[in-house]
Design a protein around this motif. Structure first.
Motif, PDB file in Angstrom:
ATOM      1  N   LYS A  84       0.775  -1.219   0.020  1.00 37.28           N
ATOM      2  CA  LYS A  84       0.252   0.192   0.108  1.00 37.28           C
ATOM      3  C   LYS A  84       0.939   1.125   0.001  1.00 37.28           C
ATOM      4  CE  LYS A  84      -0.492   1.078   5.082  1.00 37.28           C
ATOM      5  NZ  LYS A  84      -0.071   2.493   4.707  1.00 37.28           N
ATOM      6  N   ASP A  88      -1.778   6.011   3.031  1.00 37.05           N
ATOM      7  CA  ASP A  88      -2.847   5.120   2.864  1.00 37.05           C
ATOM      8  C   ASP A  88      -3.164   4.582   4.367  1.00 37.05           C
ATOM      9  OD1 ASP A  88      -3.863   6.096   0.655  1.00 37.05           O
ATOM     10  OD2 ASP A  88      -3.175   4.205  -0.451  1.00 37.05           O
ATOM     11  N   TYR A  93      -4.133  -2.105   2.531  1.00 35.66           N
ATOM     12  CA  TYR A  93      -3.064  -3.180   1.721  1.00 35.66           C
ATOM     13  C   TYR A  93      -3.929  -3.965   0.606  1.00 35.66           C
ATOM     14  CZ  TYR A  93       0.698  -2.499   4.993  1.00 35.66           C
ATOM     15  OH  TYR A  93       1.691  -2.126   5.740  1.00 35.66           O
TER      16      TYR A  93
END
Length: 155
Positions: A84, A88, A93
């Motif tokens: 990821k 984020d 993920y």
């Protein structure tokens, strides 16, 4: 005076015995996590470990599911690679690849067909996965992975 000494001894012994049951083992085997998956109909039980690292704005989460007990042929590990962006949240993920290792050498690459990954509030991860094989040599057939599951794996 002797009954009082005996009472003190019994009280101290009782306190000591009651705290022994509350002690926590911190050796690696007591904190090992379990996981499992089915490989062409054969259930594989595993010990799960995880690692988190960041490189150039990307976070990587790797989960290693190592066959337990070890096979006589050597160590067999299935590695799940999640990726990821660093900005984020952990829920972003994505499972990008599964790698099968046999005694440390990669033997099969898998593409993720379906998966879930849940970041738990205690910093652990739980999830599920399944995959059909993708191998660089089209003449090699690889087993299909189904019913993969891991719970509360801590990086």
């Amino acid at each position: 005076m002797k009954p009082r000494l005996l009472a003190l001894y019994l009280l101290a012994t009782g306190l000591l015995l009651s705290t022994m049951g509350c002690s926590k083992k911190n050796d690696p085997e007591s904190t090992a996590n379990t996981a499992s998956y089915v490989s062409d109909g054969r259930r594989v039980s595993c010990t799960a470990t995880a690692d988190l690292y960041t490189n150039a704005g990307t976070d990587y989460l790797t989960l290693d599911l190592t066959t337990a007990p070890q096979l006589t042929a050597g160590k067999e590990t299935l590695r799940l690679l999640y990726v990821k962006s660093t900005s984020d949240p952990a829920s972003a993920y994505e499972l990008t690849q599964l790698q099968q290792f046999d005694s440390g050498a990669i033997i099969i690459l898998y593409a993720a067909d379906a998966y879930t990954l849940t970041p738990n509030s205690d910093g652990t991860f739980s999830g599920t996965f399944s995959s059909g094989a993708k191998h660089p040599n089209p003449g090699i057939t690889a087993p299909t992975l189904t019913s993969g599951v891991f719970t509360n794996v801590r990086p």
